[in-house]
Design an enzyme around this catalytic site. Structure first.
Site: not given
Ligand code: ZN
Length: 258
Positions: A111-112, A114, A129, A137, A140, A158, A161
């Site tokens: 979940q970090n 860093d 996350h 992007c 895509c 991007c 796309c």
């Protein structure tokens, strides 16, 4: 209650006997690398106030303005980036890499944001996350390194796309990129042992993974300084810092595997 050494041994046994172990990692391991938490005493939000809950909407409303502010970041955003830039992985991060190299840990869901798992050397990693050192992007979902995208014209687009490019860290109100979410759900349902490190797993979507694993019959191991809503459901609970205890567990797993 079993003694501390007994819990370490039990955790190591579960990992050594597992066919497919997956780790779910939360902020606790980053705090041990001196990255302040968001909430609580010394937390960034305690100091600077809660961040904008409409972060993603504001980005979509004015991506150029958002990028200009980002480039001149101050206060909360600056302190967070300065701290993350200075942080180094700790023995807990390296223990997870070791477990992966031993063939025991098949995937790490963190979940970090860093980047410390990458720096330590984790290869089978899902950053649910995102990662503050990467770009993504929003059309895509391709991820980029910072230096892969030109910032001469804001907002950046991007190269594949022409979609809008933002930082990879998932903002408030922003959906988790579906590819990473699907992969994590798949890993959670595949595993027969889930190692929960420094996470209370109360925030969606991470909260769903231990329940999915449990439902599929997986054992749960918790390494956390604090009791969590999951503690009672765990087969082994190690109450203490991951930088100290993960290496102990790895050492014993090694002993069981020889
Ligand atoms: Zn794209």
């Amino acid at each position: 209650m079993a003694g501390f050494g007994e819990e370490i041994r039990r955790a190591a046994r579960l990992l050594a006997d597992s066919r497919y172990a997956v780790a779910l990692v939360g902020a606790g391991i980053s705090v041990e690398s001196e990255i302040p938490p968001f909430r609580g005493p010394g937390g960034l939000w305690t100091k600077y106030g809660e961040p904008d809950m409409r972060g993603y909407d504001r980005f979509l409303e004015d991506p150029k303005g958002w990028w200009e502010t980002y480039q001149q970041r101050e206060g909360y955003a600056k302190e967070l980036m300065d701290t993350i830039n200075a942080a180094r992985p700790n023995a807990g991060h390296y223990a997870l890499v070791e477990l992966e190299r031993m063939g025991v840990l098949k995937h790490t869901i963190t979940q970090n944001v860093d980047n410390l798992h990458c720096v330590a050397g984790s290869e089978r990693l899902s950053e649910i996350h995102g990662n503050v050192f990467k770009l993504r992007c929003i059309s895509c979902n391709r991820r980029f390194e910072m230096d892969e995208i030109s910032m001469e014209q804001l907002p950046p687009h991007c190269p594949d796309c022409k979609g809008l490019v933002k930082t990879d860290g998932v903002m408030f109100g922003e959906p988790i990129p579906p590819r990473v979410l699907d992969l994590c759900q798949e890993e959670a349902s595949k595993c027969d042992c889930m190692l929960l490190v420094g996470t209370s797993a109360t925030v969606y979507p991470a909260a769903a993974f231990p329940s999915v694993a449990r439902r599929e019959g997986a054992s749960l191991i918790e390494v956390n300084l604090y009791e969590t809503p999951l503690s009672d459901a765990c087969d082994a609970v190690i109450r203490g810092p991951s930088a100290e205890n993960l290496p102990r567990i790895v050492e014993q797993v090694r002993g069981f595997l020889v």
